[in-house]
Design a protein around this motif. Structure first.
Motif, PDB file in Angstrom:
ATOM      1  N   THR A   1       0.830  -1.205   0.000  1.00 24.36           N
ATOM      2  CA  THR A   1       0.000   0.000   0.000  1.00 24.36           C
ATOM      3  C   THR A   1       0.863   1.254   0.000  1.00 24.36           C
ATOM      4  O   THR A   1       0.399   2.327  -0.353  1.00 24.36           O
ATOM      5  CB  THR A   1      -0.956   0.042   1.219  1.00 24.36           C
ATOM      6  N   VAL A   2       2.133   1.112   0.391  1.00 23.79           N
ATOM      7  CA  VAL A   2       3.065   2.240   0.427  1.00 23.79           C
ATOM      8  C   VAL A   2       3.920   2.300  -0.837  1.00 23.79           C
ATOM      9  O   VAL A   2       4.206   3.363  -1.353  1.00 23.79           O
ATOM     10  CB  VAL A   2       3.973   2.149   1.676  1.00 23.79           C
ATOM     11  N   PHE A   3       4.330   1.124  -1.344  1.00 26.47           N
ATOM     12  CA  PHE A   3       5.258   1.054  -2.476  1.00 26.47           C
ATOM     13  C   PHE A   3       4.586   0.470  -3.720  1.00 26.47           C
ATOM     14  O   PHE A   3       3.846  -0.498  -3.628  1.00 26.47           O
ATOM     15  CB  PHE A   3       6.458   0.155  -2.136  1.00 26.47           C
ATOM     16  N   ASP A   4       4.880   1.079  -4.857  1.00 26.13           N
ATOM     17  CA  ASP A   4       4.512   0.523  -6.165  1.00 26.13           C
ATOM     18  C   ASP A   4       5.801   0.205  -6.898  1.00 26.13           C
ATOM     19  O   ASP A   4       6.718   1.032  -6.926  1.00 26.13           O
ATOM     20  CB  ASP A   4       3.743   1.545  -7.017  1.00 26.13           C
ATOM     21  N   GLN A   5       5.882  -0.974  -7.468  1.00 25.11           N
ATOM     22  CA  GLN A   5       6.984  -1.290  -8.369  1.00 25.11           C
ATOM     23  C   GLN A   5       6.429  -2.176  -9.467  1.00 25.11           C
ATOM     24  O   GLN A   5       5.808  -3.201  -9.197  1.00 25.11           O
ATOM     25  CB  GLN A   5       8.133  -2.011  -7.662  1.00 25.11           C
ATOM     26  N   ARG A   6       6.641  -1.738 -10.709  1.00 26.50           N
ATOM     27  CA  ARG A   6       6.179  -2.520 -11.855  1.00 26.50           C
ATOM     28  C   ARG A   6       6.958  -3.818 -11.914  1.00 26.50           C
ATOM     29  O   ARG A   6       8.164  -3.843 -11.750  1.00 26.50           O
ATOM     30  CB  ARG A   6       6.357  -1.738 -13.153  1.00 26.50           C
ATOM     31  N   ARG A   7       6.242  -4.906 -12.119  1.00 24.85           N
ATOM     32  CA  ARG A   7       6.899  -6.205 -12.230  1.00 24.85           C
ATOM     33  C   ARG A   7       7.793  -6.216 -13.470  1.00 24.85           C
ATOM     34  O   ARG A   7       7.354  -5.829 -14.548  1.00 24.85           O
ATOM     35  CB  ARG A   7       5.858  -7.318 -12.336  1.00 24.85           C
ATOM     36  N   PRO A   8       9.039  -6.652 -13.314  1.00 22.09           N
ATOM     37  CA  PRO A   8       9.946  -6.649 -14.463  1.00 22.09           C
ATOM     38  C   PRO A   8       9.430  -7.463 -15.645  1.00 22.09           C
ATOM     39  O   PRO A   8       9.714  -7.136 -16.796  1.00 22.09           O
ATOM     40  CB  PRO A   8      11.240  -7.240 -13.899  1.00 22.09           C
ATOM     41  N   ASP A   9       8.655  -8.523 -15.392  1.00 23.08           N
ATOM     42  CA  ASP A   9       8.143  -9.318 -16.525  1.00 23.08           C
ATOM     43  C   ASP A   9       7.128  -8.540 -17.355  1.00 23.08           C
ATOM     44  O   ASP A   9       6.834  -8.913 -18.480  1.00 23.08           O
ATOM     45  CB  ASP A   9       7.558 -10.647 -16.046  1.00 23.08           C
ATOM     46  N   ARG A  10       6.610  -7.439 -16.823  1.00 19.82           N
ATOM     47  CA  ARG A  10       5.680  -6.594 -17.586  1.00 19.82           C
ATOM     48  C   ARG A  10       6.434  -5.702 -18.570  1.00 19.82           C
ATOM     49  O   ARG A  10       5.829  -5.035 -19.394  1.00 19.82           O
ATOM     50  CB  ARG A  10       4.849  -5.708 -16.648  1.00 19.82           C
ATOM     51  N   LEU A  11       7.757  -5.663 -18.440  1.00 22.10           N
ATOM     52  CA  LEU A  11       8.569  -4.818 -19.310  1.00 22.10           C
ATOM     53  C   LEU A  11       9.193  -5.601 -20.457  1.00 22.10           C
ATOM     54  O   LEU A  11       9.963  -5.063 -21.230  1.00 22.10           O
ATOM     55  CB  LEU A  11       9.666  -4.134 -18.481  1.00 22.10           C
ATOM     56  N   THR A  12       8.898  -6.899 -20.561  1.00 22.19           N
ATOM     57  CA  THR A  12       9.445  -7.734 -21.622  1.00 22.19           C
ATOM     58  C   THR A  12       8.308  -8.522 -22.265  1.00 22.19           C
ATOM     59  O   THR A  12       7.358  -8.896 -21.593  1.00 22.19           O
ATOM     60  CB  THR A  12      10.528  -8.695 -21.073  1.00 22.19           C
ATOM     61  N   ALA A  13       8.412  -8.764 -23.539  1.00 16.78           N
ATOM     62  CA  ALA A  13       7.361  -9.503 -24.242  1.00 16.78           C
ATOM     63  C   ALA A  13       7.823 -10.885 -24.675  1.00 16.78           C
ATOM     64  O   ALA A  13       7.009 -11.716 -25.055  1.00 16.78           O
ATOM     65  CB  ALA A  13       6.904  -8.720 -25.461  1.00 16.78           C
ATOM     66  N   SER A  14       9.122 -11.172 -24.583  1.00 17.67           N
ATOM     67  CA  SER A  14       9.632 -12.427 -25.151  1.00 17.67           C
ATOM     68  C   SER A  14       9.023 -13.668 -24.500  1.00 17.67           C
ATOM     69  O   SER A  14       8.673 -14.616 -25.188  1.00 17.67           O
ATOM     70  CB  SER A  14      11.159 -12.471 -25.071  1.00 17.67           C
ATOM     71  N   GLY A  15       8.892 -13.693 -23.187  1.00 22.12           N
ATOM     72  CA  GLY A  15       8.307 -14.853 -22.521  1.00 22.12           C
ATOM     73  C   GLY A  15       6.822 -14.989 -22.796  1.00 22.12           C
ATOM     74  O   GLY A  15       6.302 -16.099 -22.931  1.00 22.12           O
ATOM     75  N   HIS A  16       6.146 -13.873 -22.891  1.00 25.21           N
ATOM     76  CA  HIS A  16       4.696 -13.903 -23.112  1.00 25.21           C
ATOM     77  C   HIS A  16       4.351 -14.414 -24.502  1.00 25.21           C
ATOM     78  O   HIS A  16       3.329 -15.065 -24.693  1.00 25.21           O
ATOM     79  CB  HIS A  16       4.105 -12.521 -22.848  1.00 25.21           C
ATOM     80  N   ARG A  17       5.221 -14.136 -25.461  1.00 22.00           N
ATOM     81  CA  ARG A  17       5.007 -14.659 -26.814  1.00 22.00           C
ATOM     82  C   ARG A  17       5.116 -16.178 -26.830  1.00 22.00           C
ATOM     83  O   ARG A  17       4.556 -16.826 -27.700  1.00 22.00           O
ATOM     84  CB  ARG A  17       6.040 -14.072 -27.783  1.00 22.00           C
ATOM     85  N   ARG A  18       5.851 -16.738 -25.876  1.00 27.39           N
ATOM     86  CA  ARG A  18       6.045 -18.193 -25.835  1.00 27.39           C
ATOM     87  C   ARG A  18       5.082 -18.863 -24.855  1.00 27.39           C
ATOM     88  O   ARG A  18       5.288 -20.002 -24.463  1.00 27.39           O
ATOM     89  CB  ARG A  18       7.497 -18.486 -25.457  1.00 27.39           C
ATOM     90  N   GLY A  19       4.049 -18.160 -24.432  1.00 26.04           N
ATOM     91  CA  GLY A  19       3.017 -18.775 -23.618  1.00 26.04           C
ATOM     92  C   GLY A  19       3.168 -18.604 -22.120  1.00 26.04           C
ATOM     93  O   GLY A  19       2.413 -19.181 -21.350  1.00 26.04           O
ATOM     94  N   ILE A  20       4.139 -17.830 -21.672  1.00 25.16           N
ATOM     95  CA  ILE A  20       4.320 -17.612 -20.243  1.00 25.16           C
ATOM     96  C   ILE A  20       3.325 -16.544 -19.798  1.00 25.16           C
ATOM     97  O   ILE A  20       3.291 -15.445 -20.348  1.00 25.16           O
ATOM     98  CB  ILE A  20       5.771 -17.158 -19.929  1.00 25.16           C
ATOM     99  N   PRO A  21       2.491 -16.835 -18.774  1.00 19.85           N
ATOM    100  CA  PRO A  21       1.488 -15.857 -18.359  1.00 19.85           C
ATOM    101  C   PRO A  21       2.105 -14.681 -17.608  1.00 19.85           C
ATOM    102  O   PRO A  21       3.208 -14.780 -17.073  1.00 19.85           O
ATOM    103  CB  PRO A  21       0.577 -16.667 -17.428  1.00 19.85           C
TER     104      PRO A  21
END
Length: 155
Positions: free
Chosen positions: A84-104
């Motif tokens: 509730t105090v800290f926000d940090q974007r998940r690093p996997d949200r900054l890359t598309a390579s794994g998601h193209r291969r079916g990684i959720p």
């Protein structure tokens, strides 16, 4: 929106990219199963069951079970409070390579810090210091090794 925004470091983004480049659906499935070992609901249920069982045991065992229960309760609540105090974007949200291969996509996009599984495993490894030496060594170190990589992968 949280009070503090923490940017993912270049190292975290690089690690996310390497993991995404070398991960596939079967690997992700194994990591998902292993990560259950650090799931707060599972740890709370197991610790509560152990605590209830310990009520009929010696004073020393009850004291250790009390310590584990309090540690697990605090370690389960602390990440939620800190998120509730800290926000940090998940690093996997900054890359598309794994998601193209079916990684959720993992979890909520801005809930990378602090890592719940890392807090849980760290707290329980610390709590294991009050166990007798022969049990402490067999519990603490394999648990840390088993969940280090999957926690990083889920992160």
């Amino acid at each position: 929106m949280a009070l503090v925004t923490v940017r993912p470091t270049a190292a975290k983004i690089a690690i996310a990219n390497v993991i995404a480049a070398h991960t596939n659906c079967p690997t992700e499935g194994v990591a998902k199963v292993l990560t259950w070992g650090a799931d707060e609901h599972l740890l709370l249920a197991l610790t509560a069951a152990w605590w209830l069982w310990s009520r009929s045991q010696s004073h020393d065992r009850r004291k250790i079970a009390d310590h584990f229960l309090v540690t697990t309760l605090v370690a389960s609540g602390l990440p939620h409070l800190l998120k509730t105090v800290f926000d940090q974007r998940r690093p996997d949200r900054l890359t598309a390579s794994g998601h193209r291969r079916g990684i959720p996509l993992s979890g909520k996009p801005l809930d990378a810090f602090p890592s719940g599984p890392a807090v849980h495993v760290g707290a329980l490894a610390s709590a294991a210091s009050c166990l007798p030496r022969r049990i402490r060594t067999s519990v603490r170190f394999p648990h840390l090794r088993a969940f280090r990589l999957p926690s990083l992968m889920a992160w």
